[in-house]
Design a protein around this motif. Structure first.
Motif, short mmCIF file in Angstrom:
data_model
loop_
_atom_site.label_atom_id
_atom_site.label_comp_id
_atom_site.label_asym_id
_atom_site.label_seq_id
_atom_site.Cartn_x
_atom_site.Cartn_y
_atom_site.Cartn_z
N ARG A 97 0.85 -1.19 0.00
CA ARG A 97 0.00 0.00 0.00
C ARG A 97 0.89 1.24 0.00
O ARG A 97 1.76 1.39 0.86
CB ARG A 97 -0.90 -0.01 1.23
CG ARG A 97 -1.88 1.15 1.29
CD ARG A 97 -2.95 0.93 2.34
NE ARG A 97 -2.40 0.78 3.68
CZ ARG A 97 -3.16 0.70 4.78
NH1 ARG A 97 -4.48 0.72 4.68
NH2 ARG A 97 -2.60 0.57 5.96
N MET A 98 0.68 2.12 -0.98
CA MET A 98 1.57 3.26 -1.17
C MET A 98 0.91 4.54 -0.66
O MET A 98 -0.27 4.80 -0.91
CB MET A 98 1.92 3.42 -2.65
CG MET A 98 2.49 2.17 -3.31
SD MET A 98 4.04 1.60 -2.53
CE MET A 98 5.16 2.90 -3.07
N GLY A 99 1.69 5.34 0.06
CA GLY A 99 1.16 6.57 0.62
C GLY A 99 2.09 7.75 0.39
O GLY A 99 3.28 7.58 0.09
N GLY A 100 1.56 8.93 0.53
CA GLY A 100 2.34 10.15 0.40
C GLY A 100 1.96 11.11 1.51
O GLY A 100 0.78 11.30 1.80
N ILE A 101 2.96 11.71 2.17
CA ILE A 101 2.74 12.65 3.26
C ILE A 101 3.38 13.98 2.89
O ILE A 101 4.49 14.03 2.38
CB ILE A 101 3.32 12.11 4.58
CG1 ILE A 101 2.58 10.85 5.01
CG2 ILE A 101 3.27 13.15 5.68
CD1 ILE A 101 3.15 10.17 6.25
N SER A 102 2.67 15.08 3.15
CA SER A 102 3.08 16.43 2.78
C SER A 102 3.17 16.51 1.26
O SER A 102 2.17 16.40 0.59
CB SER A 102 4.39 16.82 3.48
OG SER A 102 4.64 18.20 3.32
N SER A 103 4.38 16.64 0.69
CA SER A 103 4.49 16.68 -0.77
C SER A 103 4.83 15.31 -1.35
O SER A 103 5.20 15.20 -2.52
CB SER A 103 5.54 17.71 -1.20
OG SER A 103 6.82 17.35 -0.72
N GLY A 104 4.70 14.26 -0.56
CA GLY A 104 5.01 12.92 -1.03
C GLY A 104 4.17 12.48 -2.21
O GLY A 104 4.61 11.68 -3.04
N ALA A 105 2.94 13.02 -2.32
CA ALA A 105 2.09 12.66 -3.45
C ALA A 105 2.71 13.08 -4.77
O ALA A 105 2.45 12.46 -5.81
CB ALA A 105 0.71 13.30 -3.29
N TYR A 106 3.53 14.12 -4.76
CA TYR A 106 4.21 14.55 -6.00
C TYR A 106 5.11 13.42 -6.50
O TYR A 106 5.15 13.13 -7.71
CB TYR A 106 5.03 15.81 -5.72
CG TYR A 106 5.58 16.47 -6.97
CD1 TYR A 106 6.67 15.92 -7.65
CD2 TYR A 106 5.02 17.63 -7.47
CE1 TYR A 106 7.17 16.52 -8.80
CE2 TYR A 106 5.51 18.23 -8.62
CZ TYR A 106 6.59 17.67 -9.27
OH TYR A 106 7.08 18.26 -10.42
N VAL A 107 5.82 12.78 -5.59
CA VAL A 107 6.71 11.69 -5.97
C VAL A 107 5.91 10.49 -6.48
O VAL A 107 6.28 9.84 -7.46
CB VAL A 107 7.61 11.30 -4.78
CG1 VAL A 107 8.53 10.14 -5.15
CG2 VAL A 107 8.43 12.50 -4.32
N LEU A 108 4.79 10.20 -5.82
CA LEU A 108 3.93 9.11 -6.29
C LEU A 108 3.41 9.41 -7.69
O LEU A 108 3.32 8.51 -8.53
CB LEU A 108 2.76 8.90 -5.33
CG LEU A 108 3.10 8.43 -3.91
CD1 LEU A 108 1.81 8.24 -3.11
CD2 LEU A 108 3.91 7.14 -3.94
N ALA A 109 3.06 10.66 -7.93
CA ALA A 109 2.60 11.06 -9.27
C ALA A 109 3.70 10.87 -10.30
O ALA A 109 3.47 10.38 -11.41
CB ALA A 109 2.11 12.51 -9.25
N ALA A 110 4.93 11.27 -9.94
CA ALA A 110 6.06 11.11 -10.86
C ALA A 110 6.33 9.64 -11.16
O ALA A 110 6.80 9.30 -12.25
CB ALA A 110 7.30 11.76 -10.26
N ALA A 111 6.01 8.77 -10.21
CA ALA A 111 6.19 7.33 -10.42
C ALA A 111 5.02 6.71 -11.16
O ALA A 111 5.04 5.51 -11.45
CB ALA A 111 6.38 6.64 -9.07
N GLY A 112 4.00 7.51 -11.47
CA GLY A 112 2.83 7.00 -12.19
C GLY A 112 1.90 6.17 -11.33
O GLY A 112 1.18 5.31 -11.85
N LEU A 113 1.86 6.46 -10.03
CA LEU A 113 1.09 5.64 -9.10
C LEU A 113 -0.21 6.28 -8.64
O LEU A 113 -0.89 5.74 -7.76
CB LEU A 113 1.95 5.30 -7.87
CG LEU A 113 3.22 4.49 -8.15
CD1 LEU A 113 4.03 4.29 -6.88
CD2 LEU A 113 2.88 3.15 -8.80
#
Length: 308
Positions: A97-113
């Motif tokens: 299960r993948m999560g993003g905290i603060s600006s972590g969602a930016y990295v998930l977006a860059a990974a195509g997730l």
């Protein structure tokens, strides 16, 4: 429970996420959660406050990992580590299960997730994400749980997110005991606001003026004229001018320009957009006009602000 730390990650956000897990172990009297820290290459990672956190290379994450939260700070678009994005994609394929905290969602977006997923990101980083990934639209929420994707705006909001996660796992009564441990008596909902309301931020309560201020924040790329805004708020231009002078001490144009420049400043420090692209994205006719306005407000040129 894994936490992938990027340099300059927000320490408060990270602490707000891991401390409820630690408290859950104490209150349960057994190790319910194991906290594992990762980075791209391992070693100590420097937080936003200068605190160093030891980490293990992401490549060593076990297949038994239940969740991995990407914890990032103010410049996620500028952090590129070898193998980082492929490593995150591999874990997602494993069913982590993948999560993003603060600006972590930016990295998930860059990974195509984050394709076809609901998610959120800290309000300050939302403009950079939207410009970089125009097909994605973050929700204005404290946290979002969408199946095996969990994202959070950061700050103290991870306390709310972990309350929801612990409640799912161990029941709402136990989650309340954990929140009480931290005097967290007002648990926020997932759809709660990340920011104070416009009325609170501007100390304004006139409904017509609030309508115009909200419209300003949603028409940054295509600024509306004073006459258009007056019609939108069902006011005369003279009434509109009087409201800005009376309640804000600034003119309509001065306020609108500041809203756009604040947005531009976030893009300058958090995105990889060129200065010309930022000028266009904030409604300036050209980069020269943008640079003059930016320097008049902040005392430095956009290039100097970015460190070019």
């Amino acid at each position: 429970m894994g936490f992938f730390l990027l340099p300059d990650f927000a320490l408060m956000s990270y602490a707000s996420a891991i401390e409820p897990l630690r408290a859950a172990n104490l209150l349960a009297g057994r190790p319910v959660y194991k906290i594992l820290n990762y980075s791209a290459t391992g070693g100590n990672v420097l937080s936003s406050t200068g605190t160093m956190v030891p980490t293990t290379p992401l490549a060593q994450a076990p297949t038994s990992l239940h969740s991995l939260f990407v914890c990032a700070g103010g410049h996620p678009s500028q952090w590129q580590a070898p193998g980082m994005l492929p490593g995150l994609r591999k874990l997602a394929r494993w069913g982590v299960r993948m999560g993003g905290i603060s600006s972590g969602a930016y990295v998930l977006a860059a990974a195509g997730l984050l394709g076809q997923r609901q998610f959120t990101i800290h309000w300050e980083h939302a403009p950079a994400l939207i410009e970089a990934f125009p097909d994605l639209e973050p929700k204005r929420a404290r946290f979002v749980i969408d199946g095996d994707r969990i994202t959070c705006g950061g700050g103290v909001a991870p306390l709310d997110m972990m309350h929801a996660m612990i409640a799912q796992h161990l029941g709402s009564d136990f989650a309340t005991r954990v929140s009480d441990w931290f005097l967290h008596t007002q648990v926020g909902t997932s759809t709660g606001s990340q920011r104070a309301s416009l009325a609170e931020r501007y100390n304004v309560h006139h409904p017509g003026l609030l309508r115009v201020l909200e419209k300003m924040e949603t028409t940054i790329e295509d600024p509306k004229s004073r006459e258009e805004m007056a019609r939108f708020a069902r006011l005369s231009t003279r009434q509109l001018d009087r409201l800005f002078d009376q309640h804000l001490g600034k003119s309509f144009l001065e306020t609108y320009r500041q809203v756009r420049l604040d947005h531009a400043n976030r893009l300058l420090t958090q995105s990889a957009l060129t200065i010309s692209e930022i000028a266009f994205a904030t409604g300036f006719s050209n980069s020269s006009h943008f640079s003059r306005s930016y320097k008049a407000t902040y005392g430095v040129t956009p290039s100097m602000a970015r460190g070019d």
